[in-house]
Scaffold this active site. Structure first.
Site, PDB file in Angstrom:
ATOM      1  N   ASN A 108      26.411  40.697  35.214  1.00 35.09           N
ATOM      2  CA  ASN A 108      27.501  39.711  35.077  1.00 35.09           C
ATOM      3  C   ASN A 108      27.029  38.388  35.670  1.00 35.09           C
ATOM      4  OD1 ASN A 108      29.871  38.248  35.116  1.00 35.09           O
ATOM      5  ND2 ASN A 108      30.799  39.413  36.798  1.00 35.09           N
TER       6      ASN A 108
ATOM      7  N   LYS B  83      28.561  35.633  35.685  1.00 36.60           N
ATOM      8  CA  LYS B  83      29.691  34.790  36.120  1.00 36.60           C
ATOM      9  C   LYS B  83      29.524  33.390  35.532  1.00 36.60           C
ATOM     10  CE  LYS B  83      29.831  37.516  40.286  1.00 36.60           C
ATOM     11  NZ  LYS B  83      30.635  37.800  41.443  1.00 36.60           N
TER      12      LYS B  83
ATOM     13  N   HIS C  34      38.228  41.534  36.066  1.00 37.69           N
ATOM     14  CA  HIS C  34      37.359  41.317  37.229  1.00 37.69           C
ATOM     15  C   HIS C  34      38.209  40.722  38.346  1.00 37.69           C
ATOM     16  CE1 HIS C  34      34.191  39.699  39.781  1.00 37.69           C
ATOM     17  NE2 HIS C  34      33.343  40.477  39.143  1.00 37.69           N
TER      18      HIS C  34
ATOM     19  N   GLU D  86      37.728  38.402  40.309  1.00 41.66           N
ATOM     20  CA  GLU D  86      37.769  36.930  40.342  1.00 41.66           C
ATOM     21  C   GLU D  86      38.786  36.404  39.335  1.00 41.66           C
ATOM     22  OE1 GLU D  86      33.546  36.367  39.925  1.00 41.66           O
ATOM     23  OE2 GLU D  86      33.266  37.160  41.945  1.00 41.66           O
TER      24      GLU D  86
ATOM     25  N   GLU E 118      34.918  48.184  41.842  1.00 42.28           N
ATOM     26  CA  GLU E 118      34.265  47.094  42.572  1.00 42.28           C
ATOM     27  C   GLU E 118      35.101  46.735  43.797  1.00 42.28           C
ATOM     28  OE1 GLU E 118      31.483  44.634  40.079  1.00 42.28           O
ATOM     29  OE2 GLU E 118      33.446  43.813  39.656  1.00 42.28           O
TER      30      GLU E 118
ATOM     31  N   GLY F  51      29.569  40.008  46.195  1.00 41.88           N
ATOM     32  CA  GLY F  51      28.928  38.769  46.626  1.00 41.88           C
ATOM     33  C   GLY F  51      28.822  38.607  48.131  1.00 41.88           C
TER      34      GLY F  51
ATOM     35  N   SER G 106      27.468  43.947  45.428  1.00 42.44           N
ATOM     36  CA  SER G 106      26.207  43.723  46.146  1.00 42.44           C
ATOM     37  C   SER G 106      25.142  44.774  45.817  1.00 42.44           C
ATOM     38  CB  SER G 106      26.455  43.631  47.654  1.00 42.44           C
ATOM     39  OG  SER G 106      27.251  42.495  47.941  1.00 42.44           O
TER      40      SER G 106
HETATM   41  C1  PEP Z   1      30.346  41.252  40.259  1.00 47.22           C
HETATM   42  O1  PEP Z   1      30.321  40.089  39.910  1.00 47.22           O
HETATM   43  O2  PEP Z   1      31.044  42.033  39.624  1.00 47.22           O
HETATM   44  C2  PEP Z   1      29.546  41.690  41.404  1.00 47.22           C
HETATM   45  C3  PEP Z   1      29.553  42.957  41.723  1.00 47.22           C
HETATM   46  O3  PEP Z   1      28.854  40.723  42.070  1.00 47.22           O
HETATM   47  P1  PEP Z   1      27.685  40.974  43.152  1.00 47.22           P
HETATM   48  O4  PEP Z   1      26.727  41.959  42.567  1.00 47.22           O
HETATM   49  O5  PEP Z   1      27.072  39.616  43.332  1.00 47.22           O
HETATM   50  O6  PEP Z   1      28.323  41.489  44.385  1.00 47.22           O
END
Ligand code: PEP
Length: 252
Positions: free
Chosen positions: A9, A11, A101, A103, A168, A174, A213
């Site tokens: 992803n 983003k 998601h 976000e 998640e 992040g 992460s």
């Molecule tokens: C994500 O954007 O869904 C995500 C898990 O980001 P990251 O791997 O940077 O934590």
């Protein structure tokens, strides 16, 4: 063992240059192994911003990698300025779409009910939805955080859901903090039970991904957890070398 699903992803990141860099790495990888060998091990889905989809589709056409989007509207067309529909994504060879998601839930006020409509529309259009759920740090610290996950699932997944679920934890996205293998296993078992409760027999086969992460260093540990069908990778999917390491994980 079924192939692990690895979703990148991007983003709101990436440029045409980034597309060429990642596509070059993926093409080199797919020239090294037969498509069959890759597909037996992984299903790779790259989700760049909308504007980069056509270029990425073109660059990846000789590889077994699939294309995903990061969102779509709950309607197929109409007066929705600034939005993109599932039908439009299909035209560009997109097969998957990330929905719900955290976000989008947090920054765009997307409620479970909207996500559920999006999932239905995307599925009817022919896309595979990857539906994200996850708890905040505060919720995680409460014993009952799984209730939150259960409510999100009930609210966002339509009765005939046949896509992919992504767990998640928001506190892991992040932040460099990853849920421990024990935490992941425990939560995945809960989610599986919940899927079976909601969908009966078909709940047994819905793939559940982990996201938060994921790095080249921890991917093998995470993908060795039998309950984990794959990973959703944010930040680390933008670095060609790291993403290749992730794809080339070795189960421990
Ligand atoms: C994500 O954007 O869904 C995500 C898990 O980001 P990251 O791997 O940077 O934590």
């Amino acid at each position: 063992m079924s192939p692990k699903i690895i979703v990148g992803n991007w983003k709101m990141n990436g440029t045409k240059e980034k597309v060429h860099e990642i596509a070059h790495a993926l093409t080199t990888y797919s020239n090294r192994l037969s498509h069959e060998e890759i597909q037996n091990k992984t299903q790779i889905v790259i989700c760049p911003p909308f504007t980069l989809l056509p270029l990425l589709a073109e660059c990846l056409k000789e590889t077994p990698c699939l294309l995903g989007a990061q969102n779509c509207h709950e309607k197929l067309s109409g007066a929705h300025t600034g939005d993109i529909s599932a039908a439009m994504l299909l035209e560009f060879g997109v097969s998957h779409v990330i929905l719900g998601h955290s976000e989008r839930r947090q920054n765009h006020g997307e409620l479970d009910s909207i996500i559920r409509q999006k999932v239905t529309t995307a599925t009817q259009a022919g896309l595979t939805p990857i539906v994200c759920i996850g708890e905040t740090r505060e919720q995680h610290e409460e014993e009952t955080y799984t209730d939150v996950l259960g409510w999100q699932m009930e609210g966002s997944l339509p009765n005939d859901f046949s896509g992919i679920l992504a767990y998640e934890p928001i506190w892991a996205i992040g932040t460099g903090l990853t849920a421990s293998p024990e935490q992941i296993t425990e939560t995945m078992c809960f989610l599986r039970e919940e899927l079976i409760r909601q969908f009966g027999k078909s709940g047994k086969t819905i793939p559940i991904l982990y996201g938060g992460s994921v790095t080249a260093d921890n991917v093998s540990t995470i993908l060795s957890i039998p309950e984990v069908a794959g990973v959703l990778v944010g930040g680390q999917s933008l670095n060609a070398d790291t993403f290749l390491h992730i794809i080339e994980y070795q189960c421990l």
